[in-house]
Design an enzyme around this catalytic site. Structure first.
Site, PDB file in Angstrom:
ATOM      1  N   GLU A  39       1.706   1.393 -12.757  1.00  0.00           N
ATOM      2  CA  GLU A  39      -0.071   1.915 -12.343  1.00  0.00           C
ATOM      3  C   GLU A  39      -0.549   1.389 -13.334  1.00  0.00           C
ATOM      4  O   GLU A  39      -0.906   1.042 -13.994  1.00  0.00           O
ATOM      5  CB  GLU A  39       0.400   3.670 -12.492  1.00  0.00           C
ATOM      6  CG  GLU A  39       1.837   3.691 -11.181  1.00  0.00           C
ATOM      7  CD  GLU A  39       1.835   4.980 -11.533  1.00  0.00           C
ATOM      8  OE1 GLU A  39       2.364   5.694  -9.937  1.00  0.00           O
ATOM      9  OE2 GLU A  39       1.521   6.319 -12.073  1.00  0.00           O
ATOM     10  N   GLU A  50       7.779  -4.184  -5.253  1.00  0.00           N
ATOM     11  CA  GLU A  50       7.990  -5.512  -4.610  1.00  0.00           C
ATOM     12  C   GLU A  50       7.487  -6.928  -5.018  1.00  0.00           C
ATOM     13  O   GLU A  50       7.778  -8.067  -5.205  1.00  0.00           O
ATOM     14  CB  GLU A  50       8.383  -5.229  -2.827  1.00  0.00           C
ATOM     15  CG  GLU A  50       8.815  -4.316  -2.558  1.00  0.00           C
ATOM     16  CD  GLU A  50       7.634  -2.577  -2.858  1.00  0.00           C
ATOM     17  OE1 GLU A  50       7.290  -2.138  -4.169  1.00  0.00           O
ATOM     18  OE2 GLU A  50       7.454  -1.901  -1.371  1.00  0.00           O
ATOM     19  N   CYS A  81       5.030  -0.666   0.893  1.00  0.00           N
ATOM     20  CA  CYS A  81       3.962  -0.381   0.932  1.00  0.00           C
ATOM     21  C   CYS A  81       3.813  -1.103   2.323  1.00  0.00           C
ATOM     22  O   CYS A  81       4.090  -2.094   2.604  1.00  0.00           O
ATOM     23  CB  CYS A  81       3.095  -0.084   0.259  1.00  0.00           C
ATOM     24  SG  CYS A  81       2.332  -1.413  -0.334  1.00  0.00           S
ATOM     25  N   CYS A  84       2.660  -4.628   0.628  1.00  0.00           N
ATOM     26  CA  CYS A  84       3.581  -5.604  -0.265  1.00  0.00           C
ATOM     27  C   CYS A  84       4.340  -5.914   0.831  1.00  0.00           C
ATOM     28  O   CYS A  84       5.797  -7.079   0.751  1.00  0.00           O
ATOM     29  CB  CYS A  84       5.109  -4.448  -0.861  1.00  0.00           C
ATOM     30  SG  CYS A  84       4.557  -3.708  -1.932  1.00  0.00           S
TER      31      CYS A  84
END
Length: 129
Positions: A39, A50, A81, A84
């Site tokens: 993050e 990923e 997501c 990804c």
């Protein structure tokens, strides 16, 4: 694959969400590459597990993927997501994806099930052509 993903999840940097994710991707070569989420205070710059695993594999010269295992720190199943999925589709449009919940249950999907309308310059390659 699941154990690789669980192990690398411990290295995740998630001070903002507290949600740690580990990923393990199997290359056609038989080698497993791992990645975790990283993050950032500017949340749009966060790197998903990923994509971290895929970037690691690509950096080592791997270009074809067979399977991805994904383990999150939450109770439910953690799915890739859309960003990804799109990145993974570039290299493996029919990638097998295994997700695991906290109880150890697994779900298996193909990438094309999770992102049926992938963006591709050559649609035939994604439609069995």
């Amino acid at each position: 694959m699941i154990e690789y993903a669980r192990a690398v999840r411990n290295h995740a940097y998630a001070p903002y969400s507290g949600f740690k994710v580990g990923a393990a991707i199997l290359g056609r070569s038989g080698r497993v590459y791992t990645g975790c989420n990283v993050e950032n205070a500017s949340y749009g710059l966060t790197i998903c597990a990923e994509r971290a695993a895929a970037a690691r594999a690509i950096s080592d010269g791997e270009r074809e993927f067979v399977c991805l295992a994904l383990v999150g720190s939450g109770e439910g199943f953690t799915y890739p997501c859309g960003a990804c999925l799109q990145v993974l589709a570039e290299f493996a449009p029919r990638l097998n994806i295994i997700t695991v919940n906290k109880a150890g249950q697994t779900r298996k999907n193909l990438l094309e099930e999770l992102l049926p309308q992938v963006f591709a310059l050559n649609r035939e390659e994604f439609n069995g052509g």
